[in-house]
Design a protein around this motif. Structure first.
Motif, PDB file in Angstrom:
ATOM      1  N   ALA A 449       0.866  -1.185   0.000  1.00 38.94           N
ATOM      2  CA  ALA A 449       0.000   0.000   0.000  1.00 38.94           C
ATOM      3  C   ALA A 449       0.900   1.232   0.000  1.00 38.94           C
ATOM      4  CB  ALA A 449      -0.887   0.018   1.241  1.00 38.94           C
ATOM      5  N   ALA A 450       0.366   2.345  -0.467  1.00 37.25           N
ATOM      6  CA  ALA A 450       1.164   3.573  -0.517  1.00 37.25           C
ATOM      7  C   ALA A 450       0.293   4.767  -0.151  1.00 37.25           C
ATOM      8  CB  ALA A 450       1.744   3.766  -1.922  1.00 37.25           C
ATOM      9  N   GLN A 451       0.952   5.762   0.429  1.00 40.13           N
ATOM     10  CA  GLN A 451       0.254   7.021   0.726  1.00 40.13           C
ATOM     11  C   GLN A 451       1.190   8.172   0.377  1.00 40.13           C
ATOM     12  OE1 GLN A 451      -1.822   7.016   4.439  1.00 40.13           O
ATOM     13  NE2 GLN A 451      -2.041   9.233   4.501  1.00 40.13           N
ATOM     14  N   TRP A 452       0.612   9.285  -0.086  1.00 36.25           N
ATOM     15  CA  TRP A 452       1.418  10.456  -0.425  1.00 36.25           C
ATOM     16  C   TRP A 452       0.657  11.702   0.017  1.00 36.25           C
ATOM     17  CZ3 TRP A 452      -0.520   6.656  -3.436  1.00 36.25           C
ATOM     18  CH2 TRP A 452      -1.620   6.963  -4.230  1.00 36.25           C
ATOM     19  N   PHE A 453       1.242  12.853  -0.142  1.00 44.00           N
ATOM     20  CA  PHE A 453       0.702  14.065   0.489  1.00 44.00           C
ATOM     21  C   PHE A 453       0.594  15.197  -0.538  1.00 44.00           C
ATOM     22  CE2 PHE A 453       3.277  11.524   3.346  1.00 44.00           C
ATOM     23  CZ  PHE A 453       2.333  11.175   4.300  1.00 44.00           C
ATOM     24  N   GLY A 454      -0.275  16.143  -0.255  1.00 41.78           N
ATOM     25  CA  GLY A 454      -0.410  17.302  -1.146  1.00 41.78           C
ATOM     26  C   GLY A 454      -1.204  16.941  -2.388  1.00 41.78           C
ATOM     27  N   ASP A 455      -0.999  17.699  -3.462  1.00 40.04           N
ATOM     28  CA  ASP A 455      -1.760  17.454  -4.692  1.00 40.04           C
ATOM     29  C   ASP A 455      -1.327  16.145  -5.323  1.00 40.04           C
ATOM     30  OD1 ASP A 455      -3.097  19.774  -4.420  1.00 40.04           O
ATOM     31  OD2 ASP A 455      -1.697  20.940  -5.659  1.00 40.04           O
ATOM     32  N   GLY A 456      -2.185  15.613  -6.162  1.00 43.44           N
ATOM     33  CA  GLY A 456      -1.821  14.385  -6.868  1.00 43.44           C
ATOM     34  C   GLY A 456      -3.075  13.636  -7.223  1.00 43.44           C
ATOM     35  N   PHE A 457      -2.911  12.479  -7.826  1.00 43.28           N
ATOM     36  CA  PHE A 457      -4.055  11.632  -8.126  1.00 43.28           C
ATOM     37  C   PHE A 457      -4.377  10.871  -6.844  1.00 43.28           C
ATOM     38  CE2 PHE A 457      -6.294   7.899  -9.394  1.00 43.28           C
ATOM     39  CZ  PHE A 457      -7.116   8.329 -10.405  1.00 43.28           C
ATOM     40  N   GLY A 458      -5.388  11.314  -6.123  1.00 42.60           N
ATOM     41  CA  GLY A 458      -5.753  10.695  -4.859  1.00 42.60           C
ATOM     42  C   GLY A 458      -4.693  10.912  -3.800  1.00 42.60           C
ATOM     43  N   PHE A 459      -4.693  10.046  -2.810  1.00 42.06           N
ATOM     44  CA  PHE A 459      -3.700  10.163  -1.735  1.00 42.06           C
ATOM     45  C   PHE A 459      -3.179   8.812  -1.272  1.00 42.06           C
ATOM     46  CE2 PHE A 459      -6.057   8.771   2.074  1.00 42.06           C
ATOM     47  CZ  PHE A 459      -7.333   8.693   1.545  1.00 42.06           C
ATOM     48  N   SER A 460      -3.777   7.737  -1.784  1.00 42.35           N
ATOM     49  CA  SER A 460      -3.307   6.423  -1.351  1.00 42.35           C
ATOM     50  C   SER A 460      -3.801   5.349  -2.316  1.00 42.35           C
ATOM     51  CB  SER A 460      -3.805   6.112   0.063  1.00 42.35           C
ATOM     52  OG  SER A 460      -5.202   5.904   0.046  1.00 42.35           O
ATOM     53  N   CYS A 461      -3.190   4.194  -2.243  1.00 40.91           N
ATOM     54  CA  CYS A 461      -3.639   3.062  -3.062  1.00 40.91           C
ATOM     55  C   CYS A 461      -3.182   1.776  -2.380  1.00 40.91           C
ATOM     56  CB  CYS A 461      -3.065   3.146  -4.479  1.00 40.91           C
ATOM     57  SG  CYS A 461      -1.276   3.048  -4.553  1.00 40.91           S
ATOM     58  N   ASN A 462      -3.808   0.664  -2.729  1.00 39.17           N
ATOM     59  CA  ASN A 462      -3.339  -0.602  -2.144  1.00 39.17           C
ATOM     60  C   ASN A 462      -3.761  -1.810  -2.955  1.00 39.17           C
ATOM     61  OD1 ASN A 462      -6.130  -0.629  -1.231  1.00 39.17           O
ATOM     62  ND2 ASN A 462      -5.533  -2.182   0.244  1.00 39.17           N
ATOM     63  N   ILE A 463      -3.061  -2.882  -2.683  1.00 41.50           N
ATOM     64  CA  ILE A 463      -3.392  -4.203  -3.237  1.00 41.50           C
ATOM     65  C   ILE A 463      -3.973  -5.010  -2.083  1.00 41.50           C
ATOM     66  CG2 ILE A 463      -2.402  -6.367  -4.085  1.00 41.50           C
ATOM     67  CD1 ILE A 463      -0.140  -4.661  -5.333  1.00 41.50           C
ATOM     68  N   ARG A 464      -5.148  -5.591  -2.292  1.00 43.28           N
ATOM     69  CA  ARG A 464      -5.735  -6.413  -1.220  1.00 43.28           C
ATOM     70  C   ARG A 464      -5.247  -7.855  -1.297  1.00 43.28           C
ATOM     71  NH1 ARG A 464     -11.945  -6.081  -2.456  1.00 43.28           N
ATOM     72  NH2 ARG A 464     -10.967  -6.347  -4.467  1.00 43.28           N
ATOM     73  N   GLN A 465      -5.267  -8.500  -0.163  1.00 48.80           N
ATOM     74  CA  GLN A 465      -5.126  -9.959  -0.159  1.00 48.80           C
ATOM     75  C   GLN A 465      -6.538 -10.475  -0.381  1.00 48.80           C
ATOM     76  OE1 GLN A 465      -3.157 -11.423   3.297  1.00 48.80           O
ATOM     77  NE2 GLN A 465      -2.968 -13.491   2.480  1.00 48.80           N
ATOM     78  N   SER A 466      -6.774 -10.998  -1.562  1.00 50.60           N
ATOM     79  CA  SER A 466      -8.160 -11.270  -1.965  1.00 50.60           C
ATOM     80  C   SER A 466      -8.710 -12.548  -1.358  1.00 50.60           C
ATOM     81  CB  SER A 466      -8.211 -11.380  -3.489  1.00 50.60           C
ATOM     82  OG  SER A 466      -9.509 -11.748  -3.904  1.00 50.60           O
ATOM     83  N   MET A 467     -10.033 -12.546  -1.219  1.00 50.64           N
ATOM     84  CA  MET A 467     -10.714 -13.804  -0.887  1.00 50.64           C
ATOM     85  C   MET A 467     -10.615 -14.730  -2.095  1.00 50.64           C
ATOM     86  SD  MET A 467     -14.322 -12.773   0.810  1.00 50.64           S
ATOM     87  CE  MET A 467     -14.384 -11.761   2.284  1.00 50.64           C
ATOM     88  N   ILE A 468     -10.538 -16.011  -1.813  1.00 49.35           N
ATOM     89  CA  ILE A 468     -10.623 -17.036  -2.861  1.00 49.35           C
ATOM     90  C   ILE A 468     -12.033 -17.611  -2.781  1.00 49.35           C
ATOM     91  CG2 ILE A 468      -9.769 -19.312  -3.563  1.00 49.35           C
ATOM     92  CD1 ILE A 468      -7.651 -17.209  -3.912  1.00 49.35           C
ATOM     93  N   ILE A 469     -12.749 -17.569  -3.892  1.00 52.50           N
ATOM     94  CA  ILE A 469     -14.131 -18.080  -3.870  1.00 52.50           C
ATOM     95  C   ILE A 469     -14.297 -19.025  -5.054  1.00 52.50           C
ATOM     96  CG2 ILE A 469     -16.573 -17.452  -3.839  1.00 52.50           C
ATOM     97  CD1 ILE A 469     -15.717 -14.629  -2.944  1.00 52.50           C
ATOM     98  N   GLY A 470     -14.182 -20.314  -4.797  1.00 48.45           N
ATOM     99  CA  GLY A 470     -14.320 -21.309  -5.870  1.00 48.45           C
ATOM    100  C   GLY A 470     -13.325 -21.048  -6.989  1.00 48.45           C
ATOM    101  N   ASP A 471     -13.864 -20.880  -8.225  1.00 51.42           N
ATOM    102  CA  ASP A 471     -12.996 -20.653  -9.390  1.00 51.42           C
ATOM    103  C   ASP A 471     -12.349 -19.281  -9.378  1.00 51.42           C
ATOM    104  OD1 ASP A 471     -13.726 -23.053 -10.298  1.00 51.42           O
ATOM    105  OD2 ASP A 471     -15.210 -22.325 -11.750  1.00 51.42           O
ATOM    106  N   TYR A 472     -12.844 -18.403  -8.538  1.00 46.95           N
ATOM    107  CA  TYR A 472     -12.207 -17.075  -8.462  1.00 46.95           C
ATOM    108  C   TYR A 472     -10.990 -17.217  -7.550  1.00 46.95           C
ATOM    109  CZ  TYR A 472     -11.201 -12.197  -8.042  1.00 46.95           C
ATOM    110  OH  TYR A 472     -10.536 -10.993  -8.102  1.00 46.95           O
ATOM    111  N   ALA A 473      -9.828 -17.377  -8.164  1.00 47.45           N
ATOM    112  CA  ALA A 473      -8.627 -17.693  -7.374  1.00 47.45           C
ATOM    113  C   ALA A 473      -7.398 -17.018  -7.979  1.00 47.45           C
ATOM    114  CB  ALA A 473      -8.454 -19.204  -7.326  1.00 47.45           C
ATOM    115  N   PRO A 474      -7.385 -15.679  -8.021  1.00 46.56           N
ATOM    116  CA  PRO A 474      -6.208 -15.019  -8.592  1.00 46.56           C
ATOM    117  C   PRO A 474      -4.973 -15.272  -7.725  1.00 46.56           C
ATOM    118  CG  PRO A 474      -7.658 -13.414  -7.547  1.00 46.56           C
ATOM    119  CD  PRO A 474      -8.363 -14.729  -7.501  1.00 46.56           C
TER     120      PRO A 474
END
Ligand SMILES: Cc1cc2nc3c(=O)[nH]c(=O)nc-3n(C[C@H](O)[C@H](O)[C@H](O)COP(=O)(O)OP(=O)(O)OC[C@H]3O[C@@H](n4cnc5c(N)ncnc54)[C@H](O)[C@@H]3O)c2cc1C
Length: 610
Positions: A449-474
């Protein structure tokens, strides 16, 4: 640092043969699957809504096509509130009673929708808006406990596993936990300080709260104040303390009551701006406490954990509701796997034999009692679908569509409700899902995950640890595809609440997809160029989900009124005659459960009338 490639929706095509669809220069790419035509408020949805706002339908002599059916209840809005009302109806109505739900989007869910990508053969999902949820404790009898039981929603989940041969990294389970630093112990987050922001050269500081800001480049006084804020043990409890908080802004509370420096307020602003809809200088301190902001909310220890998120965010709850209401509308069985992964059968939503019919892409333009609201037996509803205006009657109508539109379409709205709605202000939000072919550039930086300050595109972003649901298994591996999610509001401290909302809408709605894409790519290059980020190779697709009225913004007095006057939301909640008003914003801070509870209450009131 690699040069930015020319821009032309170029990163908006899924890898490996998925279609390159550029809907229009504003909406941009909608990705694949059931939600491909419905990324946030698309240009089509917005144009239809603006016709209402601009009075295109205000003439008394509209040419309509009359539908023969008379419904017991018509529900306007297919978000959590509308679906909650429909659920209440199905559980409590007699078999002969009928309900019609109308929504202006191509698919149900309102703010609870998702984006889907196919990247290098990997199916990925990300939330368009409504994101996290808590699992209710079994047997408490709470609304959510009962709902989980009745809809058979699981309470335990399987998640992607992190390969122990890779360097240790931890992930948020939703897209909020990283935002205030409060849950930092459960995920790896980097803070990007740009040249000039307390540093001579741009630099990353990873997990800066874990050692109480020892490595952070803030001046000592700011560090002390940030730490005081983060761990503040406020002792205020109960109604009197809530009223005190609601009598001032969060900024006034932080700086005036707690005596903290303005840098603390600035640190909180992007989160308050996203979730409460304006800077801390315009938002009630009680609103900040409702979302658990330190100082006003209860103190959270060092090991605060991350809430949960389904792969498509709270879309899963909307799909559970629809599967229950119209079983054929989602293919497969009533299982977690099928409800999440199978396709929507759109044709089944609006079959004549359904007890509950759902019409999508149906924009309601007028709702009015037939005669005086005290004695009328019916409500007349006019909606536009595929260029035709249809007129239909019901014994009661539930307005689950939001105050910004209700005040225009309820034609016989009493003056006091109209005036109270006039005090509701709304903030927009933008959620971007960036499908990546790989995320080595974050792995090398040692963060998820990342966070930054001041102007910019948004202020944070992240990658989730995803749920695995049957065939949905990235897979969860830095060499493999994933979704990087950005949540952003737009606040302008120093302006009034209404001015901040207008400026935010002008910014989020006045920027083309191309311009946002350019900003995003350039910012990611600036932040991750040194660890090898290459937009041409690493980005497989971008979706932008714009929400014009994402949040009701809560000024001081919103919750409990000021100077002895009733709160506007209490006036609105009364409804009138056969028109029942129930949408999530009447709770102040909005949540999926708040929407459902409003829907249940509205369903109960409406059924009592028919
Ligand atoms: C960016 C974002 C993030 C969020 N994150 C979370 C979260 O993490 N957890 C959480 O619990 N909650 C979250 N929420 C809040 C929560 O999900 C919402 O408050 C809730 O889902 C809203 O439900 P609703 O039915 O009241 O409104 P909506 O979802 O807005 O539904 C109203 C529906 O009515 C439709 N409509 C409007 N006008 C018309 C018309 N004239 N005719 C027909 N239909 C119309 C709308 O388009 C919409 O589909 C988030 C919200 C946003 C915007």
């Amino acid at each position: 640092m690699a040069a930015s490639a020319p821009l032309s929706f170029l990163s908006s095509c899924a890898a490996n043969g998925a279609p390159k669809i550029a809907k229009d220069a504003w909406t941009g790419y909608g990705a694949v699957g059931d939600y491909a035509n419905s990324a946030g408020n698309t240009q089509t949805v917005m144009a239809a809504a603006h016709k209402i706002r601009d009075g295109v339908y205000s003439t008394a002599n509209l040419t309509t096509k009359k539908l023969d059916e008379v419904y017991d209840i018509i529900i306007v809005g297919g978000g959590m509130s509308g679906l909650g009302a429909a659920y209440y109806f199905k559980q409590n109505a007699s078999a002969s009673q009928k309900c019609l739900l109308l929504d202006n989007h191509p698919i149900f869910g309102g703010e609870a929708k998702r984006n889907e990508f196919m990247v290098d053969g990997v199916h990925l999902m990300g939330p368009q808006g409504s994101n996290d949820f808590g699992v209710p404790r079994k047997g408490t009898g709470s609304m959510t406990d009962k709902l989980f039981e009745e809809l058979q929603i699981p309470r335990e989940f399987k998640f992607q596993e992190w390969d122990s041969n890779l360097k240790p990294l931890s992930f948020g389970l939703d897209n909020y936990a990283h935002m205030t630093g409060v849950a930092e112990s459960s995920l790896d987050i980097g803070y990007f300080f740009k040249k000039g922001q307390y540093v001579n050269e741009s630099q990353w500081v990873n997990n800066m709260w874990r050692d109480d800001l020892a490595r952070a480049p803030y001046p000592e006084k700011v560090k002390q104040d940030l730490l005081k804020w983060r761990y503040y043990e406020q002792t205020g409890r109960g109604g009197e303390f809530s009223r005190l908080l609601d009598s001032m802004t969060y900024k006034e509370y932080l700086e005036g009551v707690l005596g903290l420096s303005p840098e603390v307020t600035r640190y909180t602003d992007p989160v308050i701006g996203l979730i409460n809809g304006a800077g801390a200088d315009a938002v009630s301190a009680f609103a900040a406490s409702q979302i658990g902001m330190p100082g006003a909310g209860r103190a959270r220890g060092k090991n605060a954990s991350s809430p949960l998120s389904f792969p498509g965010g709270n879309t899963a709850f909307a799909r559970y509701f629809v599967k229950y209401l119209i079983p054929d509308a989602i293919q497969g069985e009533h299982t977690f796997e099928d409800i999440t992964n199978q396709s929507v059968n759109f044709e089944a939503l609006d079959r004549a034999e359904n007890q509950i019919r759902m019409k999508m892409s149906a924009t309601v333009i007028s709702v009015q009692h037939e005669g005086n609201s005290d004695s009328a037996e019916h409500v007349k509803v006019i909606f536009e679908q595929d260029g035709t205006l249809f007129e239909v009657k019901a014994r009661s109508a539930i307005m689950a569509s939001g105050g910004w539109v209700n005040k225009h379409i309820i034609k016989d709205l009493p003056k006091d409700i109209h005036a109270a709605y006039g005090e509701f202000t709304y903030a927009p939000a933008l959620i971007a899902n960036v499908a990546l072919t790989n995320w080595q550039f974050m792995y090398k930086q040692g963060i998820t995950a990342a966070q930054w300050f001041g102007d910019g595109f948004g202020f944070s972003c992240n990658i989730r640890q995803s749920m695995i649901i049957g065939d949905y298994a990235p897979p969860l591996h830095p060499d493999k595809p994933t979704v990087l999610t950005f949540y952003m509001g737009a606040h302008t401290p120093g302006l009034s609440l209404a001015e901040q909302n207008m400026a935010a809408r002008a910014k989020i709605f006045g920027t083309t997809f191309f311009d946002y894409e350019k900003q995003l790519r350039e910012q990611m290059l600036e932040q991750f160029g040194a660890t090898g980020f290459d937009p041409d190779k690493d980005i497989a697709g971008i979706t932008l989900n714009r929400w014009g009225h994402a949040r009701i913004t809560q000024q001081p007095g919103f919750y409990f009124g000021l100077d002895g006057k009733p709160a506007p939301r209490e006036i609105v909640a009364k409804g009138f005659g056969r028109i029942i008003i129930g949408h999530s914003e009447l709770n102040g801070h909005q949540s999926w459960t708040g929407g459902v509870s409003q829907g249940f209450a509205a369903g109960e009131k409406a059924l009592a009338l028919v």
